[in-house]
Design a protein around this motif. Structure first.
Motif, PDB file in Angstrom:
ATOM      1  N   PRO A   1       0.855  -1.189   0.000  1.00 36.03           N
ATOM      2  CA  PRO A   1       0.000   0.000   0.000  1.00 36.03           C
ATOM      3  C   PRO A   1       0.893   1.242   0.000  1.00 36.03           C
ATOM      4  CG  PRO A   1       0.222  -0.815   2.226  1.00 36.03           C
ATOM      5  CD  PRO A   1       1.066  -1.711   1.340  1.00 36.03           C
TER       6      PRO A   1
ATOM      7  N   LEU B   1      -3.335   0.354   8.952  1.00 34.13           N
ATOM      8  CA  LEU B   1      -2.372   1.089   8.135  1.00 34.13           C
ATOM      9  C   LEU B   1      -2.233   2.507   8.663  1.00 34.13           C
ATOM     10  CD1 LEU B   1      -2.982   0.137   4.415  1.00 34.13           C
ATOM     11  CD2 LEU B   1      -1.354  -0.789   6.050  1.00 34.13           C
TER      12      LEU B   1
ATOM     13  N   ARG C   1     -21.977   3.428  13.992  1.00 29.91           N
ATOM     14  CA  ARG C   1     -21.595   2.033  13.742  1.00 29.91           C
ATOM     15  C   ARG C   1     -20.287   1.710  14.436  1.00 29.91           C
ATOM     16  NH1 ARG C   1     -20.296  -0.196   7.749  1.00 29.91           N
ATOM     17  NH2 ARG C   1     -19.090  -2.056   8.304  1.00 29.91           N
TER      18      ARG C   1
ATOM     19  N   TRP D   1      -6.233 -18.804  -5.299  1.00 32.88           N
ATOM     20  CA  TRP D   1      -6.544 -17.456  -4.775  1.00 32.88           C
ATOM     21  C   TRP D   1      -6.773 -16.435  -5.872  1.00 32.88           C
ATOM     22  CZ3 TRP D   1      -2.782 -13.211  -4.562  1.00 32.88           C
ATOM     23  CH2 TRP D   1      -1.504 -13.535  -5.069  1.00 32.88           C
TER      24      TRP D   1
ATOM     25  N   TYR E   1     -11.089 -13.423   0.733  1.00 39.94           N
ATOM     26  CA  TYR E   1      -9.932 -12.940   1.489  1.00 39.94           C
ATOM     27  C   TYR E   1     -10.498 -11.982   2.542  1.00 39.94           C
ATOM     28  CZ  TYR E   1      -5.687 -14.739  -0.767  1.00 39.94           C
ATOM     29  OH  TYR E   1      -4.650 -15.526  -1.186  1.00 39.94           O
TER      30      TYR E   1
ATOM     31  N   LYS F   1     -11.073  -5.165   2.959  1.00 39.74           N
ATOM     32  CA  LYS F   1     -12.092  -4.392   3.664  1.00 39.74           C
ATOM     33  C   LYS F   1     -13.485  -4.834   3.206  1.00 39.74           C
ATOM     34  CE  LYS F   1      -9.369  -0.082   3.804  1.00 39.74           C
ATOM     35  NZ  LYS F   1      -9.160   0.272   5.207  1.00 39.74           N
ATOM     36  N   PRO F   2     -14.447  -4.889   4.107  1.00 37.23           N
ATOM     37  CA  PRO F   2     -15.818  -5.230   3.702  1.00 37.23           C
ATOM     38  C   PRO F   2     -16.519  -4.073   3.005  1.00 37.23           C
ATOM     39  CG  PRO F   2     -15.701  -4.885   6.076  1.00 37.23           C
ATOM     40  CD  PRO F   2     -14.286  -4.817   5.568  1.00 37.23           C
TER      41      PRO F   2
ATOM     42  N   LEU G   1      -7.043  -4.351   3.790  1.00 35.77           N
ATOM     43  CA  LEU G   1      -6.467  -3.824   2.558  1.00 35.77           C
ATOM     44  C   LEU G   1      -7.541  -3.838   1.475  1.00 35.77           C
ATOM     45  CD1 LEU G   1      -3.116  -5.849   2.764  1.00 35.77           C
ATOM     46  CD2 LEU G   1      -3.550  -3.526   3.591  1.00 35.77           C
TER      47      LEU G   1
ATOM     48  N   TRP H   1      -5.143 -12.533   6.217  1.00 34.75           N
ATOM     49  CA  TRP H   1      -3.770 -12.020   6.337  1.00 34.75           C
ATOM     50  C   TRP H   1      -3.759 -10.908   7.361  1.00 34.75           C
ATOM     51  CZ3 TRP H   1      -0.533 -15.126   3.826  1.00 34.75           C
ATOM     52  CH2 TRP H   1      -1.035 -15.879   2.742  1.00 34.75           C
TER      53      TRP H   1
END
Lengths: 524, 524
Positions: A4, A153, A524, B380, B410, B414-415, B423, B459
């Motif tokens: 990143p 991060l 949230r 993957w 994975y 992020k959702p 990530l 991860w």
């Protein structure tokens, strides 16, 4: 798994701060309306932010070890969030977070502070290190909740421009953790202290003994922990703090400006002690260990000298291990002694506490007996007219009070009827119930000047894990913290509701379970 | 602090069960619609409940140690909730929870079970202990979530009357925990296994080495952990599992029917090994430890025999310590070797795994080289045509696949864009994204018969605590568990949404942080 763009968050040292600021603001978007909990005495904010990055030093006064420790704690918070510990040093102040200790700012009081955020940096001014610490907690509330993650991060931390002037209403802002009904580890207690400190609470009352367990090592009295330390409510194994464990709790709490108030409950609530030391019973026969949740059935033998030798050992050991001025001897719910026996016992108990140089604290039952000067009465039954009368009399005689009304801020009471954990004997204590009252108006004969402060007890009959503890404690303990810190004039239910709602992402980042009460419009 | 009426929950032994049932039902109110997650193959419920109390024995077949252990785990769950451990015995079956092992019920398969709840009790029938365990997990989902609290006041546990017949779609139902980028303690891993077991997951893939850390003691190679075990992403101290720690993880997981799949990632992702053992580099010079999050820059020297001696030591040690049949050697993201070097290395690596009696597993890069019979390819990057083609070819040659599509499951992605942790390089993986696809239709050349199962990798570049782990894992891992267990025909997004919503109070009782995703209509 690719890289990143961390580098974009790492401005080169020589980069002009203003440019960085603009770039980061453009990237970061709008700053949310600050939700400082407890609400400060005075606060004003304007548009714009100062952005804390990995290049932001934390500047502390040279040679001031206390201030340096506050800087270190702030650094541990901010460091991971911005990728790299901002240096704690005494260097230049432009673009820095400056902890400025000013003994002449007596207007702020022993715990007050002034926090100023400009486009040139952050300055926290206070006469004492405690004020610097509370200013740092306010700064924390001004930062986005993601600062609480340890491994997210790295990203910049915008702080809204503005000024806060703040000091607490009450000196005693407490929470009580019952480690007797269920035992909680040193690590659990430390996490609880962390959460107290986030809300500027400063008294951790540890309920260290009860019928179901004895939780602290007393040198020369190993039976107390060998026997009494091995049970708790239910089938659990209990546990206890060694001398070193207790010292570690005290040290960790003190670093966060939390004073530990140890409680050994006598003459009642003593079955664990009696099971350990049969010489404390009148017939010399040890009772069986007790792991239920009844109260009122046990008492030490107040006629035997062994009882006072025991008490002297215990009080002496705790007094030596506790830097704070207070020692709590319980005195509640004694149903097997006469009023005369109780009064005689309490007179000697107070003498023992005084002889070891500590200030006596007891539950409101002790208001019925003569109190030594400086005694503190912890009021849990203000709704009972007889209690109110005896407390008013004690106050007239010079006692101070700590307010813990069971029908308001006993956090082991269920918050609503759907709650699974907790009890209901004092009713349901909702969030608003806990918050929406004036400590100065609770008891007619007890003016604000006699109120040392507020403390929310959390009894643990139904709490087996730290997660259970925080589920019962939050949001209510945060609301109680505002009750104890903020002046009546700046408090309001709509206001605290908004401030509580903003804690949800912070608690989630901290891994803290809390009750998503229907009384609060949670973020949230 | 007075006594709650526990006694009313403790019917005398001689009390007729039917009467108890009626009394408790009258007290307990309506039974909620059951939300079993993952959804079972077949289930039907009717009005009424059987109520589990402290008097409900758990009956196991005499002399069946495996079934007894399942009974013991069920007892540890139920005991605190009803105040007192229900006896695990081989006595009468009326009013009991009976674990009935029936080797002749081969129709249920190695992991299937039948669960029947009548007004006379609960019976779980299965040919193998694993099925008894999964039946017990289903029983757990049929009980109110408060069963998960360890110290709440005891209360009856109503279980709706009905019948479930169930068996998994896939044999490999996995989660991968990256303990290399950040280290997680043995206790953390155990809590993660507990949560996997609740959703009938049965493969814990431990990513034990990477550029940032080496996490398992290898006898005779102390430098790996002395050096490589002391770093992690960021400034943390890292850590590693001793031989005893690893054995404890394996034992704990096996008791919950979870097979540990250890991964040592070679030839790339090896900076921690290279920093520990300079003989593994071509120039014999150890690189500096690495704590960033780039990938692809490291590789062992494939030309040196020392490398294969090292690999033999590592594979041998892990093979001896791991009862499960699998050994994962990574093989991913190698950017500093030629295709020929990679193929030659992988050929020898596979031979070493086979020589130690284990089945080789690798990331989908290994599909580009000749694979030994029985090899497992963990896919993957199914979205890449070249990968899809090489995987299809490997499958045609006899390889099996485990599906871990990075743009679906994975869990470190992020959702949604508001998430702080995680990530985004494979996109945003929402709850529905994770769930709403058919494993049999993911890759054209890979029919269901070649799909060993599903695994969700997690991860840990941005995850520093177990609370961070669960915040990323849930609810998505529970949705993936249904994807791996339940037949396509019983799955649906509206259905799983409701089942996920019902997990909120259970996770709260367990003290588990989770993402309150806007995709799920959460129960409080």
């Amino acid at each position: 798994m690719p890289t990143p763009p961390i580098a974009q968050f790492r401005p080169a040292l020589a980069f002009p701060l203003g440019v960085v600021l603009c770039l980061l603001l453009a990237a970061g978007g709008a700053v949310a309306q600050p939700a400082i909990l407890p609400a400060p005495v005075e606060a004003a904010f304007s548009a714009g932010s100062f952005v804390v990055t990995t290049e932001t030093p934390i500047v502390v006064p040279p040679g001031d070890a206390e201030a340096a420790r506050v800087g270190q704690l702030l650094d541990e918070l901010i460091g991971p969030a911005v990728d790299g510990a901002p240096a704690v040093d005494a260097g230049g102040a432009v673009g820095a977070i400056v902890l400025d200790r000013r003994p002449d700012r007596t207007d702020l009081g022993a715990e007050g502070y002034e926090l100023e955020v400009t486009d040139r940096g952050v300055t926290i001014t206070a006469p004492e290190a405690a004020g610097l610490f509370y200013g740092a907690q306010t700064l924390r509330h001004l930062m986005p909740p993601h600062v609480e993650f340890t491994a997210a991060l790295p990203r910049p931390l915008p702080v809204p421009l503005g000024r806060v002037v703040d000091r607490p209403r009450f000196a005693w802002r407490g929470a009580m953790l019952d480690v007797a009904r269920h035992f909680f580890s040193v690590d659990d207690v430390k996490r609880f202290v962390d959460l107290m400190a986030l809300y500027k609470l400063n008294r951790l009352h540890l309920h260290l003994s009860d019928d179901q367990g004895w939780r602290v090592e007393i040198p020369g009295r190993p039976a107390l922990t060998d026997v009494g330390g091995r049970t708790e409510v239910g089938d659990g194994q209990g546990g206890y703090y060694t001398v070193a464990d207790y010292a570690e709790i005290v040290r960790y709490a003190a670093e966060r400006f939390v004073v530990v108030v140890p409680e050994i409950d006598v003459p009642g609530h003593t079955n664990a002690a009696l099971a350990s030391l049969p010489e404390l019973t009148c017939d010399g026969v040890a009772p069986a260990p007790y792991t239920g949740i009844r109260v009122g059935f046990s008492a030490v033998c107040v006629e035997k000298e062994e009882t006072y030798a025991f008490l002297d050992d215990v009080v002496g050991a705790l007094a030596r291990a506790t830097p704070g001025p207070y020692l709590h001897l319980g005195g509640d719910e004694v149903k097997t002694l006469s009023a005369e026996q109780y009064a005689a016992f309490m007179a000697r108990a107070q003498q023992i506490v005084a002889a070891h140089g500590k200030r006596f604290v007891g539950w409101d039952e002790v208001a019925e007996v003569p109190l030594q000067p400086g005694a503190v009465v912890q009021v849990w039954r203000p709704q009972a007219p007889a209690v109110a009368a005896s407390v008013a009399e004690a106050v007239a005689g010079g006692a101070a009070v700590v307010l813990s009304p069971s029908d308001r801020i006993y956090l082991d009471m269920k918050p609503d009827s759907a709650a699974v954990l907790g009890l209901t004997w004092a009713g349901l204590n909702g969030v608003r119930d806990s918050y929406d009252w004036d400590p100065a108006a609770l008891l007619p004969g007890v003016p604000e000047a006699s109120v040392l402060g507020i403390e929310a007890p959390l009894w643990s009959e139904t709490l087996g894990t730290l997660s259970d503890v925080t589920l019962m404690a939050f949001p209510r303990l945060a609301a109680v913290a505002e009750l104890a810190w903020s002046p009546q004039a700046v408090r309001s239910w709509p206001g605290v509701r908004r401030r509580l709602a903003a804690q949800a992402p912070r608690w989630t980042a901290l891994g803290v379970t809390f009750d998503r009460s229907a009384e609060v419009p949670w973020e949230r």
